[in-house]
Design an enzyme around this catalytic site. Structure first.
Site, PDB file in Angstrom:
ATOM      1  N   ASP A   1     -70.457  28.941 -22.402  1.00 28.98           N
ATOM      2  CA  ASP A   1     -69.115  27.941 -21.552  1.00 28.98           C
ATOM      3  C   ASP A   1     -68.651  28.557 -20.418  1.00 28.98           C
ATOM      4  OD1 ASP A   1     -69.902  27.544 -24.425  1.00 28.98           O
ATOM      5  OD2 ASP A   1     -68.121  26.333 -24.635  1.00 28.98           O
TER       6      ASP A   1
ATOM      7  N   HIS B   1     -65.922  18.862 -25.234  1.00 32.55           N
ATOM      8  CA  HIS B   1     -65.085  18.530 -23.953  1.00 32.55           C
ATOM      9  C   HIS B   1     -65.783  17.710 -22.840  1.00 32.55           C
ATOM     10  CE1 HIS B   1     -61.601  20.647 -25.137  1.00 32.55           C
ATOM     11  NE2 HIS B   1     -62.131  21.805 -25.211  1.00 32.55           N
TER      12      HIS B   1
ATOM     13  N   HIS C   1     -73.342  23.511 -30.382  1.00 33.62           N
ATOM     14  CA  HIS C   1     -71.873  23.592 -30.145  1.00 33.62           C
ATOM     15  C   HIS C   1     -70.901  23.362 -31.423  1.00 33.62           C
ATOM     16  CE1 HIS C   1     -68.888  24.110 -26.887  1.00 33.62           C
ATOM     17  NE2 HIS C   1     -68.041  22.874 -27.653  1.00 33.62           N
TER      18      HIS C   1
HETATM   19 FE   LIG Z   1     -66.072  25.692 -24.641  1.00 34.47          FE
HETATM   20 FE   LIG Z   2     -65.992  23.269 -27.171  1.00 29.30          FE
END
Ligand SMILES: [Fe+2]
Ligand SMILES: [Fe+2]
Ligand SMILES: [Fe+2]
Ligand SMILES: [Fe+2]
Ligand SMILES: [Fe+2]
Ligand SMILES: [Fe+2]
Ligand SMILES: [Fe+2]
Ligand SMILES: [Fe+2]
Lengths: 268, 268, 268, 268
Positions: free
Chosen positions: D8, D69, D153
């Site tokens: 990320d 996200h 994730h």
């Molecule tokens: Fe993240």
């Molecule tokens: Fe996340």
């Protein structure tokens, strides 16, 4: 002592219902203390500001309670410290939490305490509501406060019922808020405390707990962000309850649910 | 078509209430289909077994629905596959889920579908209830099934209302279960689907959603393990609702909540 | 002051790893205080009993910490009050919580405090860990305790890092437990507190956080109940870390992760 | 086949780390496919836009994955459908989900699939990741795709390990993202799938998972709203891993974690 409690006022339609019916309810039912939950009263349905607080007071509220949305409108920080009749949940954590978790009124010589308490199951992390209410009720008893009303803002039926049974015989009434739907279990518990799992909301009735339903359904369907907006049209509801308390014992004599909506028009 | 739906039957006292009042209700109200949620009917309040299923059917149930507690009594796996009138939530995940998520009845020539659906907010992970019900309702419509009843077992008011509005006009009725407290919002939605956020439970009424309150309060006070036990004494409640459906359109004409308890004795 | 901390010991294989390697680690690394998290040391992987506590002490532990599984073996209630070297999370709620949340050792004239703290995000409801640790650290500082070690039992990386940064410069070290997987971020924070998000577990390494994987996968696949059992065969891991503290300042000089497993055999 | 996966990327500092070190890593390690998780790459740390996607590709990414996200920057909806090298979690629910959950590359004649999958424990409601990956892997096998990489994730260590064991022997590698902290358990599972519970994040290293710590701590202390902002100064980290896959079997030969930070400077 007769108490009238109006559940979560949501947005413009919620305020309209309060302004239209609260004067009628007060005239007909003659409560000595009127409490209104105002955590959703802004037009976006989250938080409160000073203007709206005053509008609720002008419409007939004596005390305004809040809930998990207490802090969503930042204007609250500018006036809650000086506004004793606006209370936020007692058990918000941290040092120097703005505002107070309860307020005390002298009603014709009888001390009345109104407390706002928040549950923890499926909600924000807060201080232990059982420990906090324990301390406060003990202090109020020492101060000879007889009539004690708790607005318990919580998600689950079990946490609200457990709290009511925990306090049964020690307080006058515990009424739940937050789910925005009135339950049909208003009754006086075995030791004398009036109880209603949730009093329900006041405002737009066609959507989902006050919100327009399309964006809410879209969120459920997609799990993607979706902007919720307060319903501004359609049917409206006012949810409330009326509680009669024996001033000598502080215990409840009766609790009666009140619903004003399309299915239950106001008959006075 | 007249449907009677009785909410989560909890433990021995729940079964007693069903056996005492279901025959009376059926005699007085003359429903053509009687549905009972039996997810808590064992004496420990979790799950069902074959004996208890038969006892519910003998007491007057035509179909028994379940919920998140469907699988808590392992005996279910031995008979659910062969028991078409016992249904578990449609949207349990995985391949070859035991049992069925709905059942179809022929009631004097009218096809009636009873569906059990589970919500996801603050509950076990299950398949998307919106997607699953979509597929099933489409198939039922193709099969000319007019009357469709959904027992939606879910925690939050918002998920139940959102689902009802999503299905409004497509099914006859959606009634919630799981919170064990009846809500007071029974009404027919704008496009013709009957709705009640939660029908409430059937069984012991003095504790916390059917459980003795001391261990529940102890758990809240300590966050340590605490063995919950079903309340075996004290007041009892039966929570239900009655729905009238137009056989031609499949839409609801009316929904009426039913409560039998100390505060609302049965008057027939 | 040199501290050795061994993460969550799970079941029989966990105890075997402790008995096999802790003496070697102590001989080679010469820690002055050895702390072992024992919340999963029973053969079912939940809780502890007196026999196993003593076995950990005999293997070289000076202090045993716990976590959310502290209370899962009821035998704990019979001996934790008299067992100062066995500590449970400081912030368990309620009055008269059995046992203590920290213990204090005199190590060659230096006062050392070992604290067990529990997070709240996605975990049981407990008292505010920030408020509780604040009070305790202040008291320890007054009592001239220089070396302060915190085992923070928590789920999320964010809560553990936030707590470490909150305490940075005030305590010697904060090391996370509970996720059972060691993170690779051991370092001394800017103001002198040693930090490791999670030290990881000690025991069976082939399953899912110590459990045999078939029942765990089955639960994920079906959302139905599935009995988890501790893995009794296969690869094993010991997860730990070594912390060097300046006795004068109480701040950390270094933190070094330790892993003994198939990929990282012990080399002494 | 050699795969490089970067965790990320958070905000401006994350992009800086990618632009500084990804060319060096590619020159030194010579991966044939480079994958970067870009779910936090906007300057507010949530979502991605077209300019930043192109910047990641220019810096050396072949494929960009996302996570919960994915949808936080609305610009995504304008370009994801036409951007095959940007993938969102496979199991987002609903009809016509924008974008794709995986992409397929031809690398010198070898078919490589990169999949983005999202967990459900303590996260948004999504479709069953086990069922979805099952279907996709089966289809890829039919299409003779040998090399299969999954960016999973997810929040909990248990869901990521369970998924990896579920897929062990069927895919080349499963690497976790979302917790933003690298774990130290990179290894090849018994049946040949490379696994790392979480690869960790890329960007600011002094705060809480990329965010400035004061507002995060304030939120923990008060449970009131607090605006989080991405850390723009201080130490930085790049978290990644390198995986070698046997093109004939599609199984992993090795997995090696990569960390570039103050404690682990890049040595080439
Ligand atoms: Fe993240
Ligand atoms: Fe996340
Ligand atoms: Fe509300
Ligand atoms: Fe609320
Ligand atoms: Fe139930
Ligand atoms: Fe249930
Ligand atoms: Fe553990
Ligand atoms: Fe734990």
């Amino acid at each position: 002592m007769r108490l009238l409690f109006v559940g979560d006022v949501v947005g413009n339609l919620g305020m309209k219902m309060v302004e239209q019916y609260l004067p009628l309810l007060k005239k007909d039912l003659k409560p000595q203390v009127t409490i209104v939950n105002g955590e959703n009263v802004t037009k976006v349905g989250r938080g409160i500001n000073e203007k709206l607080f005053k509008q609720l007071m002008n419409a007939g509220a004596d005390v305004v309670t809040l809930g998990n949305h207490a802090w969503n409108n930042e204007e609250i920080f500018s006036f809650i410290d000086d506004t004793k009749k606006l209370i936020r949940p007692l058990n918000y954590p941290g040092k120097d939490v703005p505002g107070n978790g309860y307020c005390q009124l002298n009603v014709n010589g009888t001390q009345v305490a109104i407390i706002n308490l928040q549950g923890r199951i499926f909600m924000e992390e807060t201080d232990d509501p059982f420990a906090e209410i324990d301390r406060l009720v003990e202090q109020l008893k020492k101060d000879q406060v007889k009539v004690i009303f708790v607005d318990m803002h919580a998600e689950t039926t079990s946490e609200k019922k457990a709290m009511a049974l925990y306090l049964d015989g020690k307080i006058s009434a515990l009424v739940g808020t937050h789910t925005h739907v009135q339950t049909s279990d208003a009754h006086v518990l075995n030791k004398g405390t009036a109880f209603l799992t949730d009093v329900g909301m006041t405002g737009p009735d066609d959507g989902v707990i006050g919100m327009e339903y399309e964006p809410v359904i879209k969120r459920f369907l997609t799990s993607r962000p979706s902007r919720f907006t307060v319903e501004e049209n359609g049917s409206k509801v006012l949810s409330a309850c009326l509680i009669d308390v024996d001033n000598q014992t502080g215990l409840a004599k009766a609790i009666k649910p009140i619903l004003i909506c399309k299915e239950h028009p106001y008959v006075g």
